[in-house]
Design a protein around this motif. Sequence first.
Motif, mmCIF file in Angstrom:
data_model
loop_
_atom_site.group_PDB
_atom_site.id
_atom_site.type_symbol
_atom_site.label_atom_id
_atom_site.label_comp_id
_atom_site.label_asym_id
_atom_site.label_seq_id
_atom_site.Cartn_x
_atom_site.Cartn_y
_atom_site.Cartn_z
ATOM 1 N N ILE A 25 50.325 33.416 36.390
ATOM 2 C CA ILE A 25 50.686 34.822 36.634
ATOM 3 C C ILE A 25 51.778 35.272 35.651
ATOM 4 O O ILE A 25 51.719 36.372 35.099
ATOM 5 C CB ILE A 25 51.124 35.016 38.100
ATOM 6 C CG1 ILE A 25 49.882 34.859 38.995
ATOM 7 C CG2 ILE A 25 51.773 36.394 38.317
ATOM 8 C CD1 ILE A 25 50.160 34.935 40.478
ATOM 9 N N ARG A 59 50.099 35.859 32.348
ATOM 10 C CA ARG A 59 49.367 37.130 32.420
ATOM 11 C C ARG A 59 50.343 38.296 32.227
ATOM 12 O O ARG A 59 50.117 39.202 31.429
ATOM 13 C CB ARG A 59 48.702 37.212 33.795
ATOM 14 C CG ARG A 59 48.010 38.474 34.116
ATOM 15 C CD ARG A 59 47.783 38.621 35.606
ATOM 16 N NE ARG A 59 48.969 39.137 36.275
ATOM 17 C CZ ARG A 59 49.124 39.248 37.595
ATOM 18 N NH1 ARG A 59 48.176 38.826 38.396
ATOM 19 N NH2 ARG A 59 50.222 39.750 38.119
ATOM 20 N N ASN A 60 51.472 38.242 32.952
ATOM 21 C CA ASN A 60 52.461 39.315 32.849
ATOM 22 C C ASN A 60 53.091 39.380 31.454
ATOM 23 O O ASN A 60 53.326 40.458 30.909
ATOM 24 C CB ASN A 60 53.575 39.105 33.883
ATOM 25 C CG ASN A 60 53.087 39.317 35.311
ATOM 26 O OD1 ASN A 60 51.975 39.802 35.525
ATOM 27 N ND2 ASN A 60 53.887 38.947 36.285
ATOM 28 N N LYS A 67 46.195 47.535 41.531
ATOM 29 C CA LYS A 67 47.227 46.982 42.422
ATOM 30 C C LYS A 67 48.125 45.977 41.699
ATOM 31 O O LYS A 67 49.193 45.636 42.180
ATOM 32 C CB LYS A 67 46.565 46.290 43.616
ATOM 33 C CG LYS A 67 45.916 47.262 44.578
ATOM 34 C CD LYS A 67 45.475 46.559 45.839
ATOM 35 C CE LYS A 67 44.800 47.567 46.742
ATOM 36 N NZ LYS A 67 43.571 47.047 47.324
ATOM 37 N N LYS A 68 47.678 45.502 40.549
ATOM 38 C CA LYS A 68 48.471 44.493 39.828
ATOM 39 C C LYS A 68 49.570 45.170 39.016
ATOM 40 O O LYS A 68 49.346 46.194 38.378
ATOM 41 C CB LYS A 68 47.568 43.715 38.863
ATOM 42 C CG LYS A 68 46.516 42.881 39.552
ATOM 43 C CD LYS A 68 47.040 41.498 39.883
ATOM 44 C CE LYS A 68 45.980 40.594 40.454
ATOM 45 N NZ LYS A 68 45.725 40.740 41.873
ATOM 46 N N GLU A 69 50.756 44.581 39.076
ATOM 47 C CA GLU A 69 51.824 45.065 38.203
ATOM 48 C C GLU A 69 52.735 43.912 37.800
ATOM 49 O O GLU A 69 52.698 42.848 38.419
ATOM 50 C CB GLU A 69 52.613 46.195 38.863
ATOM 51 C CG GLU A 69 53.006 45.960 40.290
ATOM 52 C CD GLU A 69 53.716 47.176 40.871
ATOM 53 O OE1 GLU A 69 54.768 46.975 41.473
ATOM 54 O OE2 GLU A 69 53.206 48.307 40.680
ATOM 55 N N ASN A 86 42.758 45.915 37.712
ATOM 56 C CA ASN A 86 42.968 46.160 39.145
ATOM 57 C C ASN A 86 44.282 46.949 39.303
ATOM 58 O O ASN A 86 45.356 46.425 38.989
ATOM 59 C CB ASN A 86 43.047 44.797 39.865
ATOM 60 C CG ASN A 86 43.414 44.933 41.327
ATOM 61 O OD1 ASN A 86 43.780 46.019 41.794
ATOM 62 N ND2 ASN A 86 43.325 43.833 42.060
ATOM 63 N N HIS A 126 43.306 41.318 34.232
ATOM 64 C CA HIS A 126 43.691 41.359 35.656
ATOM 65 C C HIS A 126 44.300 42.725 36.018
ATOM 66 O O HIS A 126 44.197 43.163 37.154
ATOM 67 C CB HIS A 126 44.731 40.279 35.965
ATOM 68 C CG HIS A 126 44.147 38.899 36.059
ATOM 69 N ND1 HIS A 126 43.487 38.445 37.175
ATOM 70 C CD2 HIS A 126 44.112 37.887 35.167
ATOM 71 C CE1 HIS A 126 43.082 37.198 36.975
ATOM 72 N NE2 HIS A 126 43.445 36.832 35.757
ATOM 73 N N PHE A 127 44.916 43.359 35.020
ATOM 74 C CA PHE A 127 45.574 44.645 35.290
ATOM 75 C C PHE A 127 44.580 45.808 35.364
ATOM 76 O O PHE A 127 44.991 46.949 35.576
ATOM 77 C CB PHE A 127 46.661 44.927 34.241
ATOM 78 C CG PHE A 127 47.844 44.009 34.356
ATOM 79 C CD1 PHE A 127 48.890 44.295 35.229
ATOM 80 C CD2 PHE A 127 47.925 42.842 33.614
ATOM 81 C CE1 PHE A 127 49.974 43.449 35.349
ATOM 82 C CE2 PHE A 127 49.006 41.985 33.725
ATOM 83 C CZ PHE A 127 50.037 42.282 34.599
#
Length: 318
Positions: free
Chosen positions: A173, A176-177, A151-153, A149, A146-147
Motif C-alpha cells: 500500500i 502504491r501511494n 474511495k482510495k486515497e 477506485n 488502485h486509485f
Amino acid sequence: MKQLNVIITGANSGIGKAAAIRFAKEGHTVIMACRNRGKSEPVRAEIENLSGNNRVHLEEMDMSSIASIRSFCESYRSKYKELDILIHNAAYFNHGAPYKQSVDGIEITFATNVIGPFLMTMLLRDLLSESDDARVLHAGSNIIKHFLNPKKEIDLEQLQNEPEDPRSHSVYINYRNSKMALLMLTFKMAEEFKEDGINIYSLQINGATMSKDALMKVKPHWRIIARVQNLFFRPPEFTANLYYEICTSDRFRELSGVHLNHKLEVMQPAKTGAGIITDIKQGLGADVYPAYALNTGMVNKIWGVCSELTKSAAETSQ
Ligand SMILES: NC(=O)c1ccc[n+]([C@@H]2O[C@H](COP(=O)([O-])OP(=O)(O)OC[C@H]3O[C@@H](n4cnc5c(N)ncnc54)[C@H](OP(=O)(O)O)[C@@H]3O)[C@@H](O)[C@H]2O)c1
C-alpha cells in the motif's frame, strides 16, 4: 548526437542497469547513483566492457537518506559540472517487509520513492537548467490503478509514526501511494520548472522481469507471485529503451508534465462516473491514469510534505 550527462539511480540491476547499458552504448556519459559500491562496481565494469564506453561512472548515494543525497549532489556538481538527464529509477518495494523508517525518521518507501527524488531534483535544478534540453524521468507503476477506485486515497498517517498494530502496515500500500505521489510531483514540478526549461516526465511501467536479487528482497509469498509474473513480463531492456526514447527523442522535447504508457502515448485522466463498462475498460487499458493524480489538495499536500521534510531533516543533519 550531442554527448549527454545522464544520472540513473539504482543502475546496478534490473531496468536501471539495462538503461545504463543503452545510454553507454549510445556514447553518453553515465553516472550510476547506487547505494552499495561493492555490489555496483562489478556492474559498472560490466557496462563499460559491454559498451566500450569508458565514461561509465559509479557514485555512492542512498536514495532514502537526505544527507547521502546532499553529499552526492555536492560532489556531482564539482566533478561533472553539467547535467542533462536525471532518471529516478531506484525504488523500495520490499513487499511483506515490516514497517521501517529511513535514517531521517521517514517511512522507508516514501523516503526512497518520493522524498529522495524530490530532494535530488531540487538540488540539481540549477545544473539542469543550464542544459539546453534538460529532462527528468520518474519511474511510475501501473499499481496506481488502485486509485481508479474513488474511495482510495493517500494516507500519510504512517509517514513518521510507526503504527501500533503492525498488521495495519503494508509495503504494497505504501508503494502504491508513493508511486501516486511521484506522479503528482511530476505534474507539479513540470509547472514549477517551466521557466527553467526542465521537462519532467513519468512513465507507467506495467511490469518488468525481476532479477534474482530483486526477488530475494520480497517476502516468500510475494516471491511466488513475482516469479509467476516474471513469466509474463517483458525483459528490463524493453522499459530501458522507453527511458532512452523519453529522455532523448525530439518528439518529447516540447512535452512536460506528462504520464506516458508503454506505447509512449500521453495518458489522460480517467473519466469518473461514466458507467461500469467505461470503468472496466479504463481498468484494463493503459490509456488513462486515475483522476486523483490531479487532486489539487493532495498534490499541494505532497509538495508541502516533501518541502518540509527535506528542509527540517537537512537542518538537523548539519
Ligand atoms: N519490475 C517491475 O515489474 C516494475 C513494475 C512497475 C514499476 N517498476 C519500477 O521500475 C523501477 C526499477 O525497478 P526494477 O524492476 O528494475 O527493480 P530492481 O532490479 O530491484 O532495481 C531497483 C534498484 O533500486 C535500487 N535502490 C533501492 N533502494 C535504494 C536506495 N535507498 N538508494 C539507492 N538505490 C536504491 C536498488 O539498489 P540495491 O541493489 O542496492 O538494492 C536497485 O538498483 C522502480 O522504480 C520500480 O518501482 C518496476
